[in-house]
Design a protein around this motif. Structure first.
Motif, PDB file in Angstrom:
ATOM      1  N   LEU A   1      28.847  24.321 -18.052  1.00 37.58           N
ATOM      2  CA  LEU A   1      29.834  24.579 -17.003  1.00 37.58           C
ATOM      3  C   LEU A   1      29.238  24.352 -15.624  1.00 37.58           C
ATOM      4  CD1 LEU A   1      31.629  27.774 -18.369  1.00 37.58           C
ATOM      5  CD2 LEU A   1      32.640  25.499 -18.063  1.00 37.58           C
ATOM      6  N   ARG A   2      27.999  24.800 -15.435  1.00 36.99           N
ATOM      7  CA  ARG A   2      27.347  24.583 -14.142  1.00 36.99           C
ATOM      8  C   ARG A   2      27.097  23.089 -13.939  1.00 36.99           C
ATOM      9  NH1 ARG A   2      22.251  27.884 -11.750  1.00 36.99           N
ATOM     10  NH2 ARG A   2      23.946  29.297 -11.226  1.00 36.99           N
ATOM     11  N   GLU A   3      26.735  22.404 -15.008  1.00 39.79           N
ATOM     12  CA  GLU A   3      26.495  20.966 -14.896  1.00 39.79           C
ATOM     13  C   GLU A   3      27.775  20.228 -14.509  1.00 39.79           C
ATOM     14  OE1 GLU A   3      24.717  18.280 -18.237  1.00 39.79           O
ATOM     15  OE2 GLU A   3      23.088  19.288 -17.158  1.00 39.79           O
ATOM     16  N   ASP A   4      28.902  20.640 -15.091  1.00 39.01           N
ATOM     17  CA  ASP A   4      30.183  20.040 -14.711  1.00 39.01           C
ATOM     18  C   ASP A   4      30.487  20.299 -13.237  1.00 39.01           C
ATOM     19  OD1 ASP A   4      30.875  18.830 -17.098  1.00 39.01           O
ATOM     20  OD2 ASP A   4      31.967  20.567 -17.864  1.00 39.01           O
ATOM     21  N   ALA A   5      30.201  21.507 -12.772  1.00 43.22           N
ATOM     22  CA  ALA A   5      30.431  21.842 -11.365  1.00 43.22           C
ATOM     23  C   ALA A   5      29.537  20.988 -10.465  1.00 43.22           C
ATOM     24  CB  ALA A   5      30.165  23.326 -11.125  1.00 43.22           C
ATOM     25  N   ILE A   6      28.314  20.755 -10.899  1.00 44.20           N
ATOM     26  CA  ILE A   6      27.387  19.913 -10.135  1.00 44.20           C
ATOM     27  C   ILE A   6      27.910  18.485 -10.054  1.00 44.20           C
ATOM     28  CG2 ILE A   6      25.094  18.837 -10.175  1.00 44.20           C
ATOM     29  CD1 ILE A   6      24.059  21.497 -11.373  1.00 44.20           C
ATOM     30  N   LEU A   7      28.413  17.965 -11.170  1.00 42.43           N
ATOM     31  CA  LEU A   7      28.928  16.595 -11.180  1.00 42.43           C
ATOM     32  C   LEU A   7      30.215  16.484 -10.366  1.00 42.43           C
ATOM     33  CD1 LEU A   7      28.226  15.543 -14.876  1.00 42.43           C
ATOM     34  CD2 LEU A   7      26.908  14.985 -12.825  1.00 42.43           C
ATOM     35  N   ASP A   8      31.043  17.535 -10.389  1.00 50.88           N
ATOM     36  CA  ASP A   8      32.236  17.541  -9.532  1.00 50.88           C
ATOM     37  C   ASP A   8      31.829  17.479  -8.059  1.00 50.88           C
ATOM     38  OD1 ASP A   8      33.950  17.706 -11.683  1.00 50.88           O
ATOM     39  OD2 ASP A   8      34.188  19.892 -11.563  1.00 50.88           O
TER      40      ASP A   8
ATOM     41  N   LYS B   1      16.857  21.746 -12.044  1.00 55.06           N
ATOM     42  CA  LYS B   1      16.768  22.114 -13.458  1.00 55.06           C
ATOM     43  C   LYS B   1      17.727  21.276 -14.291  1.00 55.06           C
ATOM     44  CE  LYS B   1      15.373  26.946 -12.792  1.00 55.06           C
ATOM     45  NZ  LYS B   1      15.790  28.379 -12.971  1.00 55.06           N
ATOM     46  N   HIS B   2      18.762  20.785 -13.646  1.00 62.36           N
ATOM     47  CA  HIS B   2      19.763  19.971 -14.338  1.00 62.36           C
ATOM     48  C   HIS B   2      19.500  18.474 -14.177  1.00 62.36           C
ATOM     49  CE1 HIS B   2      22.687  23.261 -15.227  1.00 62.36           C
ATOM     50  NE2 HIS B   2      22.100  23.824 -14.182  1.00 62.36           N
ATOM     51  N   PHE B   3      19.123  18.070 -12.964  1.00 64.77           N
ATOM     52  CA  PHE B   3      18.921  16.649 -12.675  1.00 64.77           C
ATOM     53  C   PHE B   3      17.658  16.474 -11.846  1.00 64.77           C
ATOM     54  CE2 PHE B   3      23.490  17.373 -13.172  1.00 64.77           C
ATOM     55  CZ  PHE B   3      23.788  16.452 -14.173  1.00 64.77           C
ATOM     56  N   LYS B   4      16.823  15.547 -12.265  1.00 58.46           N
ATOM     57  CA  LYS B   4      15.502  15.385 -11.645  1.00 58.46           C
ATOM     58  C   LYS B   4      15.540  14.662 -10.309  1.00 58.46           C
ATOM     59  CE  LYS B   4      13.161  15.266 -16.146  1.00 58.46           C
ATOM     60  NZ  LYS B   4      12.319  14.438 -17.064  1.00 58.46           N
ATOM     61  N   SER B   5      16.598  13.900 -10.070  1.00 62.95           N
ATOM     62  CA  SER B   5      16.646  13.097  -8.849  1.00 62.95           C
ATOM     63  C   SER B   5      18.091  12.775  -8.500  1.00 62.95           C
ATOM     64  CB  SER B   5      15.879  11.785  -9.040  1.00 62.95           C
ATOM     65  OG  SER B   5      16.536  10.964 -10.009  1.00 62.95           O
ATOM     66  N   LYS B   6      18.283  12.258  -7.291  1.00 60.58           N
ATOM     67  CA  LYS B   6      19.615  11.820  -6.873  1.00 60.58           C
ATOM     68  C   LYS B   6      20.112  10.703  -7.784  1.00 60.58           C
ATOM     69  CE  LYS B   6      20.289   9.352  -3.021  1.00 60.58           C
ATOM     70  NZ  LYS B   6      20.531   9.007  -1.585  1.00 60.58           N
ATOM     71  N   GLU B   7      19.211   9.838  -8.202  1.00 60.43           N
ATOM     72  CA  GLU B   7      19.590   8.733  -9.079  1.00 60.43           C
ATOM     73  C   GLU B   7      20.108   9.253 -10.415  1.00 60.43           C
ATOM     74  OE1 GLU B   7      16.848   8.865  -7.275  1.00 60.43           O
ATOM     75  OE2 GLU B   7      17.218   7.216  -5.862  1.00 60.43           O
ATOM     76  N   ASP B   8      19.416  10.248 -10.992  1.00 60.27           N
ATOM     77  CA  ASP B   8      19.869  10.832 -12.251  1.00 60.27           C
ATOM     78  C   ASP B   8      21.241  11.493 -12.081  1.00 60.27           C
ATOM     79  OD1 ASP B   8      17.610  10.054 -13.586  1.00 60.27           O
ATOM     80  OD2 ASP B   8      16.624  12.004 -13.492  1.00 60.27           O
ATOM     81  N   LEU B   9      21.416  12.143 -10.962  1.00 61.48           N
ATOM     82  CA  LEU B   9      22.659  12.856 -10.668  1.00 61.48           C
ATOM     83  C   LEU B   9      23.841  11.899 -10.571  1.00 61.48           C
ATOM     84  CD1 LEU B   9      23.845  15.621 -10.016  1.00 61.48           C
ATOM     85  CD2 LEU B   9      23.104  15.319  -7.653  1.00 61.48           C
ATOM     86  N   VAL B  10      23.670  10.838  -9.798  1.00 63.88           N
ATOM     87  CA  VAL B  10      24.745   9.856  -9.634  1.00 63.88           C
ATOM     88  C   VAL B  10      24.996   9.117 -10.951  1.00 63.88           C
ATOM     89  CG1 VAL B  10      25.441   7.753  -8.431  1.00 63.88           C
ATOM     90  CG2 VAL B  10      24.330   9.615  -7.174  1.00 63.88           C
ATOM     91  N   GLY B  11      23.915   8.814 -11.671  1.00 57.78           N
ATOM     92  CA  GLY B  11      24.073   8.165 -12.971  1.00 57.78           C
ATOM     93  C   GLY B  11      24.912   9.006 -13.915  1.00 57.78           C
ATOM     94  N   ALA B  12      24.657  10.315 -13.933  1.00 55.48           N
ATOM     95  CA  ALA B  12      25.415  11.222 -14.798  1.00 55.48           C
ATOM     96  C   ALA B  12      26.881  11.276 -14.385  1.00 55.48           C
ATOM     97  CB  ALA B  12      24.799  12.615 -14.761  1.00 55.48           C
TER      98      ALA B  12
END
Length: 202
Positions: free
Chosen positions: A16-23, A55-66
């Protein structure tokens, strides 16, 4: 409560937190773009610390990729959900309508063709590339089928139709119409679909 149940609850809370992060990532990307976006922007938007975000994503690149992978998975889920009786053109139209509504609600373009930095970064993300190849193959088959059925022009290359279709999902006219016209979202979607499949002629 058993240890197993507790672990399940923790897993659910994590997702749920990961979904909020991606939103939040989607919101920041839509407003600032990849180059100006920072991890601080995302963390601040949802009210967590940057260490928690890492803790969820190691970098901005990983975050945007997800975030982009989630968008592609959403597109594939939509495509798979259409009734079997839909024609190929109806499936293409329904998927484009979904993509346009995602954008009008503050989401990302179907494909990030408008940003070289994002495109180059995503091409190094093998999971993303795999999702793109799968979706592209599904859509290409629909285009060819629609041409065979006479619903799309046989005088145009399937590649021309397919990439024009992608372009409509990224068309900046969507934002201009949303910001400067008096059209509501339904009217914008209706007109964008007409432009895609009927052109500018009456």
């Amino acid at each position: 409560m058993s240890i197993f149940s507790k672990l399940n609850f923790k897993d659910q809370a994590f997702r749920l937190r990961e979904d909020a992060i991606l939103d939040a990532t989607t919101t920041v990307l839509a407003s600032k773009g990849f180059d100006l976006m920072t991890m601080d922007d995302v963390a601040n938007l949802i009210g967590i610390s940057k260490p928690s975000l890492y803790k969820h994503f190691k970098s901005k690149e990983d975050l945007v990729g997800a975030a982009m992978i989630r968008l592609l998975e959403g597109a594939t889920t939509q495509l798979d959900s259409f009734p079997a009786e839909y024609t190929a053109k109806e499936k293409l139209s329904a998927l484009l309508e979904w993509a346009l509504r995602v954008r009008l609600d503050g989401g990302l373009p179907f494909l990030p063709s408008t940003s070289n930095a994002v495109r180059d970064m995503l091409m190094r993300n093998l999971k993303y590339v795999g999702k793109v190849i799968k979706l592209n193959s599904q859509l290409e088959k629909l285009v060819v089928m629609a041409q065979k059925e006479g619903a799309l022009s046989k005088n145009l290359s399937a590649d021309v139709i397919l990439y024009s279709y992608y372009a409509r999902s990224c068309d900046p006219a969507v934002e201009y119409l949303q910001r400067f016209s008096k059209m509501d979202s339904d009217m914008i979607v209706e007109n964008m679909l007409r432009i895609c499949f009927q052109g500018l002629e009456d």
